[in-house]
Enzyme design. Structure first.
Site, PDB file in Angstrom:
ATOM      1  N   ASP A   6     -24.463-104.564 -40.382  1.00 33.26           N
ATOM      2  CA  ASP A   6     -25.699-104.019 -40.092  1.00 33.26           C
ATOM      3  C   ASP A   6     -26.607-103.856 -41.377  1.00 33.26           C
ATOM      4  O   ASP A   6     -26.191-102.745 -42.044  1.00 33.26           O
ATOM      5  CB  ASP A   6     -25.460-102.551 -39.473  1.00 33.26           C
ATOM      6  CG  ASP A   6     -26.581-101.820 -38.919  1.00 33.26           C
ATOM      7  OD1 ASP A   6     -27.840-102.302 -39.242  1.00 33.26           O
ATOM      8  OD2 ASP A   6     -26.530-100.762 -38.727  1.00 33.26           O
ATOM      9  N   ASN A   9     -32.965-101.429 -43.998  1.00 30.93           N
ATOM     10  CA  ASN A   9     -33.928-101.677 -45.170  1.00 30.93           C
ATOM     11  C   ASN A   9     -33.510-100.765 -46.272  1.00 30.93           C
ATOM     12  O   ASN A   9     -33.827-101.187 -47.397  1.00 30.93           O
ATOM     13  CB  ASN A   9     -35.221-100.846 -44.693  1.00 30.93           C
ATOM     14  CG  ASN A   9     -35.982-101.693 -43.661  1.00 30.93           C
ATOM     15  OD1 ASN A   9     -36.294-102.858 -43.974  1.00 30.93           O
ATOM     16  ND2 ASN A   9     -36.380-101.186 -42.374  1.00 30.93           N
ATOM     17  N   LYS A  13     -24.133-101.568 -43.628  1.00 30.26           N
ATOM     18  CA  LYS A  13     -22.882-101.103 -43.100  1.00 30.26           C
ATOM     19  C   LYS A  13     -22.173-102.219 -42.374  1.00 30.26           C
ATOM     20  O   LYS A  13     -22.489-103.296 -42.258  1.00 30.26           O
ATOM     21  CB  LYS A  13     -22.905-100.058 -42.064  1.00 30.26           C
ATOM     22  CG  LYS A  13     -23.707 -98.712 -42.342  1.00 30.26           C
ATOM     23  CD  LYS A  13     -23.575 -97.804 -41.410  1.00 30.26           C
ATOM     24  CE  LYS A  13     -24.411 -98.204 -40.300  1.00 30.26           C
ATOM     25  NZ  LYS A  13     -24.364 -96.923 -38.992  1.00 30.26           N
ATOM     26  N   TYR A  98     -41.586-106.292 -25.346  1.00 34.01           N
ATOM     27  CA  TYR A  98     -42.537-106.626 -26.412  1.00 34.01           C
ATOM     28  C   TYR A  98     -43.169-108.046 -25.748  1.00 34.01           C
ATOM     29  O   TYR A  98     -42.587-108.964 -25.375  1.00 34.01           O
ATOM     30  CB  TYR A  98     -41.916-107.076 -27.895  1.00 34.01           C
ATOM     31  CG  TYR A  98     -41.972-105.668 -28.707  1.00 34.01           C
ATOM     32  CD1 TYR A  98     -42.016-104.498 -28.148  1.00 34.01           C
ATOM     33  CD2 TYR A  98     -42.350-105.824 -30.061  1.00 34.01           C
ATOM     34  CE1 TYR A  98     -42.163-103.338 -29.052  1.00 34.01           C
ATOM     35  CE2 TYR A  98     -42.410-104.603 -30.825  1.00 34.01           C
ATOM     36  CZ  TYR A  98     -42.288-103.583 -30.408  1.00 34.01           C
ATOM     37  OH  TYR A  98     -42.212-102.529 -31.237  1.00 34.01           O
ATOM     38  N   GLY A 105     -38.025-105.284 -33.953  1.00 33.63           N
ATOM     39  CA  GLY A 105     -36.831-105.127 -35.048  1.00 33.63           C
ATOM     40  C   GLY A 105     -35.424-105.312 -34.287  1.00 33.63           C
ATOM     41  O   GLY A 105     -35.200-104.796 -33.359  1.00 33.63           O
ATOM     42  N   ASP A 107     -32.493-104.291 -34.960  1.00 35.25           N
ATOM     43  CA  ASP A 107     -31.680-103.323 -34.943  1.00 35.25           C
ATOM     44  C   ASP A 107     -31.851-102.475 -33.715  1.00 35.25           C
ATOM     45  O   ASP A 107     -31.159-102.141 -32.935  1.00 35.25           O
ATOM     46  CB  ASP A 107     -31.787-102.439 -36.091  1.00 35.25           C
ATOM     47  CG  ASP A 107     -33.196-101.932 -36.554  1.00 35.25           C
ATOM     48  OD1 ASP A 107     -34.199-102.530 -36.079  1.00 35.25           O
ATOM     49  OD2 ASP A 107     -33.444-101.091 -37.335  1.00 35.25           O
ATOM     50  N   ASP A 127     -32.602 -93.982 -33.249  1.00 37.20           N
ATOM     51  CA  ASP A 127     -31.982 -94.469 -34.339  1.00 37.20           C
ATOM     52  C   ASP A 127     -32.768 -93.642 -35.592  1.00 37.20           C
ATOM     53  O   ASP A 127     -33.909 -94.156 -36.018  1.00 37.20           O
ATOM     54  CB  ASP A 127     -32.117 -95.921 -34.570  1.00 37.20           C
ATOM     55  CG  ASP A 127     -31.469 -96.284 -35.653  1.00 37.20           C
ATOM     56  OD1 ASP A 127     -30.756 -95.833 -36.397  1.00 37.20           O
ATOM     57  OD2 ASP A 127     -30.930 -97.803 -35.912  1.00 37.20           O
ATOM     58  N   THR A 184     -41.725 -72.052 -49.174  1.00 39.30           N
ATOM     59  CA  THR A 184     -41.984 -73.399 -48.852  1.00 39.30           C
ATOM     60  C   THR A 184     -40.726 -74.265 -48.861  1.00 39.30           C
ATOM     61  O   THR A 184     -40.906 -75.293 -47.868  1.00 39.30           O
ATOM     62  CB  THR A 184     -42.872 -73.763 -50.405  1.00 39.30           C
ATOM     63  OG1 THR A 184     -44.057 -73.098 -50.435  1.00 39.30           O
ATOM     64  CG2 THR A 184     -42.949 -75.359 -50.207  1.00 39.30           C
TER      65      THR A 184
END
Length: 265
Positions: A6, A9, A13, A98, A105, A107, A127, A184
């Site tokens: 897998d 970007n 893995k 699509y 993608g 994935d 994801d 903050t």
């Protein structure tokens, strides 16, 4: 022995599967690479040589050049071609929403295929990686499209880059309360996951709306499957007494490789 990859970007893995004669797969070992071009490293994982793969299948979102480099290295090391998953109009009972399937993608597609294979009922597949992707899966395996928003790391880096006073370290822990920040640091560390949870909540509402619009009756809460590097953390923050059950599936993308259309390059 099958090596599954897998390639995201940011990092990759992997896992090695032993397939029994009856077709049942067992994970022998698994691992993850540090960010960077692992295919150029001097040494590949020892387990790959101990359990030499006879097949390799890969989901890659890092581009054609990376795919070619992965295929070349593994061909050199193990004399086996790499089969890359590709998005298709219909596969394993799932139809893609699509219009230009090449823009989805792989994935995301693999995660949806795996979600449908686990249970054919409607689901929201989330994801949580470098980006957070949310894909809607309707009745009958109909992919209904999805959303892409920045992940926790991307949002934090945007604050670092474009603000002067909002530069704080990440302080995340599973199950942490997302109460309004009193400084903050708290405001950022509670606000970033709140953004992701808000996207999940709105995507769930949209999926439920579409399901009820089609059926004309009240629909049951769809499943929520969460994966990715920040998936378990995000899932731990949800309180769902009146919502769908959350399933955290660490290797959902790789699970989808068993059902995908594959092609060698």
């Amino acid at each position: 022995m099958i090596l599954e990859l897998d390639q995201g970007n940011t990092r990759g893995k992997w896992r090695l599967l032993r397939v029994a004669p009856a077709g049942v797969s067992q994970v022998v070992t698994r691992g993850a690479f540090a960010p960077g071009p692992w295919w150029s490293a001097e040494h590949l994982p020892d387990a790959w040589f101990q359990h030499r793969p006879t097949r390799v299948r890969c989901g890659n979102v890092a581009g054609a050049q990376v795919a070619q480099q992965i295929a070349t290295r593994l061909q050199q090391e193990f004399a086996v071609p790499v089969a890359f998953a590709r998005v298709s109009p219909e596969c394993a009972g799932v139809t893609c929403a699509y219009q230009e399937i090449g823009r989805l993608g792989v994935d995301r597609w693999l995660a949806v295929l795996a979600a449908f294979a686990r249970d054919s009922s409607p689901a929201l597949v989330v994801d949580c990686g470098s980006a957070v992707t949310l894909d809607l899966l309707g009745d009958g395996g109909r992919h209904l499209g999805g959303y892409i928003v920045p992940g926790l790391g991307l949002m934090r880096r945007a604050l670092y880059a474009d603000t002067d006073a909002v530069k704080v370290d990440a302080v995340f822990s599973r199950g942490m309360p997302l109460v309004p920040g009193m400084n903050t640091e708290q405001a950022v560390n509670h606000g970033l996951p709140l953004m992701v949870l808000g996207a999940v909540e709105m995507a769930q509402r949209e999926l439920l709306r579409q399901l009820q619009s089609v059926s004309g009756t009240e629909a049951a809460a769809p499943r929520l499957l969460v994966t990715g590097g920040d998936g378990a953390f995000i899932a731990s923050l949800r309180q769902t007494p009146n919502h769908s059950v959350v399933e955290v599936v660490d290797e959902l993308v790789m699970d989808g490789l068993a059902y995908a259309d594959l092609a060698e390059i």
